[in-house]
Design an enzyme around this catalytic site. Structure first.
Site, PDB file in Angstrom:
ATOM      1  N   GLU A 121      75.680  49.078  80.427  1.00 29.89           N
ATOM      2  CA  GLU A 121      75.563  50.401  81.042  1.00 29.89           C
ATOM      3  C   GLU A 121      75.001  51.368  80.001  1.00 29.89           C
ATOM      4  O   GLU A 121      75.488  51.404  78.866  1.00 29.89           O
ATOM      5  CB  GLU A 121      76.935  50.904  81.515  1.00 29.89           C
ATOM      6  CG  GLU A 121      77.453  50.152  82.730  1.00 29.89           C
ATOM      7  CD  GLU A 121      78.857  50.588  83.165  1.00 29.89           C
ATOM      8  OE1 GLU A 121      79.085  50.671  84.371  1.00 29.89           O
ATOM      9  OE2 GLU A 121      79.720  50.834  82.302  1.00 29.89           O
TER      10      GLU A 121
ATOM     11  N   ASN B 287      83.730  50.349  85.712  1.00 28.71           N
ATOM     12  CA  ASN B 287      85.165  50.630  85.686  1.00 28.71           C
ATOM     13  C   ASN B 287      85.578  51.596  86.789  1.00 28.71           C
ATOM     14  O   ASN B 287      86.703  51.522  87.289  1.00 28.71           O
ATOM     15  CB  ASN B 287      85.588  51.166  84.317  1.00 28.71           C
ATOM     16  CG  ASN B 287      85.686  50.047  83.289  1.00 28.71           C
ATOM     17  OD1 ASN B 287      85.934  48.897  83.647  1.00 28.71           O
ATOM     18  ND2 ASN B 287      85.479  50.370  82.029  1.00 28.71           N
TER      19      ASN B 287
ATOM     20  N   HIS C 110      76.989  50.632  76.630  1.00 31.68           N
ATOM     21  CA  HIS C 110      78.286  50.020  76.925  1.00 31.68           C
ATOM     22  C   HIS C 110      78.111  48.556  77.329  1.00 31.68           C
ATOM     23  O   HIS C 110      77.636  48.252  78.426  1.00 31.68           O
ATOM     24  CB  HIS C 110      78.954  50.818  78.057  1.00 31.68           C
ATOM     25  CG  HIS C 110      80.352  50.406  78.368  1.00 31.68           C
ATOM     26  ND1 HIS C 110      80.772  50.070  79.637  1.00 31.68           N
ATOM     27  CD2 HIS C 110      81.435  50.270  77.568  1.00 31.68           C
ATOM     28  CE1 HIS C 110      82.059  49.755  79.603  1.00 31.68           C
ATOM     29  NE2 HIS C 110      82.485  49.868  78.371  1.00 31.68           N
TER      30      HIS C 110
ATOM     31  N   SER D  92      84.423  53.058  76.178  1.00 30.15           N
ATOM     32  CA  SER D  92      84.634  52.825  77.605  1.00 30.15           C
ATOM     33  C   SER D  92      85.057  54.099  78.312  1.00 30.15           C
ATOM     34  O   SER D  92      84.979  54.181  79.537  1.00 30.15           O
ATOM     35  CB  SER D  92      85.739  51.787  77.819  1.00 30.15           C
ATOM     36  OG  SER D  92      85.488  50.627  77.091  1.00 30.15           O
TER      37      SER D  92
HETATM   38  N1  LIG Z   1      87.553  44.938  74.905  1.00 28.53           N
HETATM   39  C1  LIG Z   1      86.748  45.157  75.915  1.00 28.53           C
HETATM   40  O1  LIG Z   1      86.787  44.434  76.924  1.00 28.53           O
HETATM   41  C2  LIG Z   1      85.732  46.278  75.843  1.00 28.53           C
HETATM   42  C3  LIG Z   1      84.640  46.274  76.722  1.00 28.53           C
HETATM   43  C4  LIG Z   1      83.670  47.290  76.626  1.00 28.53           C
HETATM   44  C5  LIG Z   1      83.837  48.310  75.691  1.00 28.53           C
HETATM   45  N2  LIG Z   1      84.920  48.298  74.854  1.00 28.53           N
HETATM   46  C6  LIG Z   1      85.008  49.361  73.840  1.00 28.53           C
HETATM   47  O2  LIG Z   1      84.575  48.831  72.605  1.00 28.53           O
HETATM   48  C7  LIG Z   1      85.251  49.473  71.523  1.00 28.53           C
HETATM   49  C8  LIG Z   1      85.917  48.423  70.645  1.00 28.53           C
HETATM   50  O3  LIG Z   1      86.822  47.669  71.408  1.00 28.53           O
HETATM   51  P1  LIG Z   1      87.335  46.235  70.927  1.00 28.53           P
HETATM   52  O4  LIG Z   1      87.973  45.608  72.111  1.00 28.53           O
HETATM   53  O5  LIG Z   1      86.256  45.534  70.192  1.00 28.53           O
HETATM   54  O6  LIG Z   1      88.483  46.675  69.891  1.00 28.53           O
HETATM   55  P2  LIG Z   1      89.063  45.819  68.655  1.00 28.53           P
HETATM   56  O7  LIG Z   1      90.384  46.417  68.386  1.00 28.53           O
HETATM   57  O8  LIG Z   1      88.949  44.360  68.911  1.00 28.53           O
HETATM   58  O9  LIG Z   1      88.062  46.154  67.434  1.00 28.53           O
HETATM   59  C9  LIG Z   1      87.966  47.409  66.833  1.00 28.53           C
HETATM   60  C10 LIG Z   1      87.556  47.201  65.391  1.00 28.53           C
HETATM   61  O10 LIG Z   1      87.192  48.450  64.827  1.00 28.53           O
HETATM   62  C11 LIG Z   1      87.574  48.431  63.465  1.00 28.53           C
HETATM   63  N3  LIG Z   1      87.617  49.796  62.966  1.00 28.53           N
HETATM   64  C12 LIG Z   1      88.564  50.751  63.197  1.00 28.53           C
HETATM   65  N4  LIG Z   1      88.227  51.886  62.541  1.00 28.53           N
HETATM   66  C13 LIG Z   1      87.071  51.638  61.886  1.00 28.53           C
HETATM   67  C14 LIG Z   1      86.236  52.406  61.032  1.00 28.53           C
HETATM   68  N5  LIG Z   1      86.545  53.669  60.712  1.00 28.53           N
HETATM   69  N6  LIG Z   1      85.109  51.824  60.528  1.00 28.53           N
HETATM   70  C15 LIG Z   1      84.805  50.551  60.826  1.00 28.53           C
HETATM   71  N7  LIG Z   1      85.559  49.772  61.645  1.00 28.53           N
HETATM   72  C16 LIG Z   1      86.672  50.307  62.157  1.00 28.53           C
HETATM   73  C17 LIG Z   1      88.918  47.719  63.468  1.00 28.53           C
HETATM   74  O11 LIG Z   1      89.214  47.209  62.168  1.00 28.53           O
HETATM   75  C18 LIG Z   1      88.670  46.619  64.504  1.00 28.53           C
HETATM   76  O12 LIG Z   1      88.192  45.424  63.902  1.00 28.53           O
HETATM   77  C19 LIG Z   1      86.220  50.474  72.170  1.00 28.53           C
HETATM   78  O13 LIG Z   1      85.586  51.723  72.218  1.00 28.53           O
HETATM   79  C20 LIG Z   1      86.396  49.910  73.576  1.00 28.53           C
HETATM   80  O14 LIG Z   1      86.729  50.914  74.507  1.00 28.53           O
HETATM   81  C21 LIG Z   1      85.864  47.302  74.902  1.00 28.53           C
END
Ligand SMILES: NC(=O)c1ccc[n+]([C@@H]2O[C@H](COP(=O)([O-])OP(=O)(O)OC[C@H]3O[C@@H](n4cnc5c(N)ncnc54)[C@H](O)[C@@H]3O)[C@@H](O)[C@H]2O)c1
Length: 285
Positions: free
Chosen positions: A154, A193, A142, A121
């Site tokens: 995106e 955003n 994204h 993000s």
């Molecule tokens: N939550 C939202 O609303 C949202 C929306 C769009 C984009 N994002 C982006 O998506 C990404 C993930 O966000 P999320 O909300 O799913 O986070 P989350 O914390 O729910 O999930 C992240 C996952 O990544 C895993 N992980 C960490 N290191 C790892 C590795 N080396 N190899 C494999 N897996 C690994 C963790 O175990 C965890 O399950 C971020 O970059 C965030 O900015 C989030």
């Protein structure tokens, strides 16, 4: 049309599970990677439950659910991603962790035309691109939360991204995944955003300065502008820590006071009041 058939998703948290589900429901062969067996099981359960709910609600048939599950595989070894046409990284929002993953993917993914994408993000895509030996094949894809529901994606080409990578990613998102793609430059906040966060911060500042109550601020936007959810309720839903993280990356980029997180928001995060996920934020849950 696209030539992408085998997809890898790194991370099976909120977003990774949703992205893997979207890809598998669209007929792609999807392999999901997590750090540990335990995290993998949590991710697999999250994904299976979501597919189960989609079937219960009649969004997909039971046959489609089973066929989707058959197209999904799980691993804790990124080495198994060697035959992937596209990898979408969706791990925690941490530049160092993501950079290391892109370095590993660059080593293990053997297809010369494979696309390496990130769901970040706020981390500049170009930083992930230059961590690889194929910066022309790195792009931001994204998704929005929850990925199986939200229609928007995106696409964020880095300065180094090649036209072929953009075209193939666009075709995948539109023709295969059935999402609407919009394109943004590699600038903090992208499109959505960059517009949403200053609006939410303004609402928090308004509440902080006592101009109106939280209910009146939310009702103002719900009843006056037909927004489905007022800004303080929406902030609680997104997570106040997430809002701070995105605001900080935008402030870092532009140094505009508009993007600076107001003190009340910072103190609420310090207190562990992150919104719905912790049971309290601007409202109690
Ligand atoms: N939550 C939202 O609303 C949202 C929306 C769009 C984009 N994002 C982006 O998506 C990404 C993930 O966000 P999320 O909300 O799913 O986070 P989350 O914390 O729910 O999930 C992240 C996952 O990544 C895993 N992980 C960490 N290191 C790892 C590795 N080396 N190899 C494999 N897996 C690994 C963790 O175990 C965890 O399950 C971020 O970059 C965030 O900015 C989030």
């Amino acid at each position: 049309m696209t030539d992408i058939e085998r997809v890898g998703v790194v991370g099976c948290g909120q977003m990774g599970a949703g992205i893997a589900e979207v890809c598998a429901r669209s007929g792609l062969d999807v392999m999901v990677a997590e750090t540990t067996g335990e995290a993998l099981e949590i991710g697999r359960t999250r994904l299976t439950n979501s597919l189960g709910k989609a079937a219960e609600r009649g969004k997909i048939t039971e046959e489609q659910r089973d066929a989707t599950l058959d197209r999904l595989s799980f691993t804790t070894d990124l080495g198994e991603f060697s035959d992937r046409d596209l990898v979408i990284e969706a791990v925690v929002e941490n530049e160092q962790i993501k950079t290391e993953i892109f370095q590993v993917l660059d080593q293990v993914v053997t297809r010369p035309d494979a696309i390496l994408a990130s769901n970040t993000s706020s981390i500049p895509l170009v930083k992930l691109a230059v961590a690889t030996s194929r910066p022309d094949q790195v792009i931001g894809i994204h998704f929005f939360n929850p990925a199986p529901v939200q229609a928007l994606v995106e696409l964020i080409p880095a300065l180094t991204t090649g036209d072929e990578t953009i075209k193939r990613s666009e075709a995948l998102v539109g023709d295969i995944l059935g999402k609407h793609a919009i394109r943004a430059q590699d600038r903090a906040g992208f499109v959505v955003n960059a517009l949403l966060i200053p609006y939410l911060l303004s609402a928090i500042r308004m509440f902080e300065s006592g101009i109106a109550s939280r209910e009146d601020i939310d009702n103002g936007m719900e009843l006056g502008c037909a927004h489905p959810m007022g800004p303080l309720k929406l902030s609680d839903l997104i997570g106040l820590d997430t809002i701070v993280a995105i605001a900080e990356s935008m402030y870092e980029e532009y140094k505009e006071p508009l993007y600076a997180a107001p003190p009340l928001l910072l103190r609420m995060v310090d207190a562990g009041r992150m919104g719905r996920k912790t049971g309290s934020g601007f409202y109690s849950y």
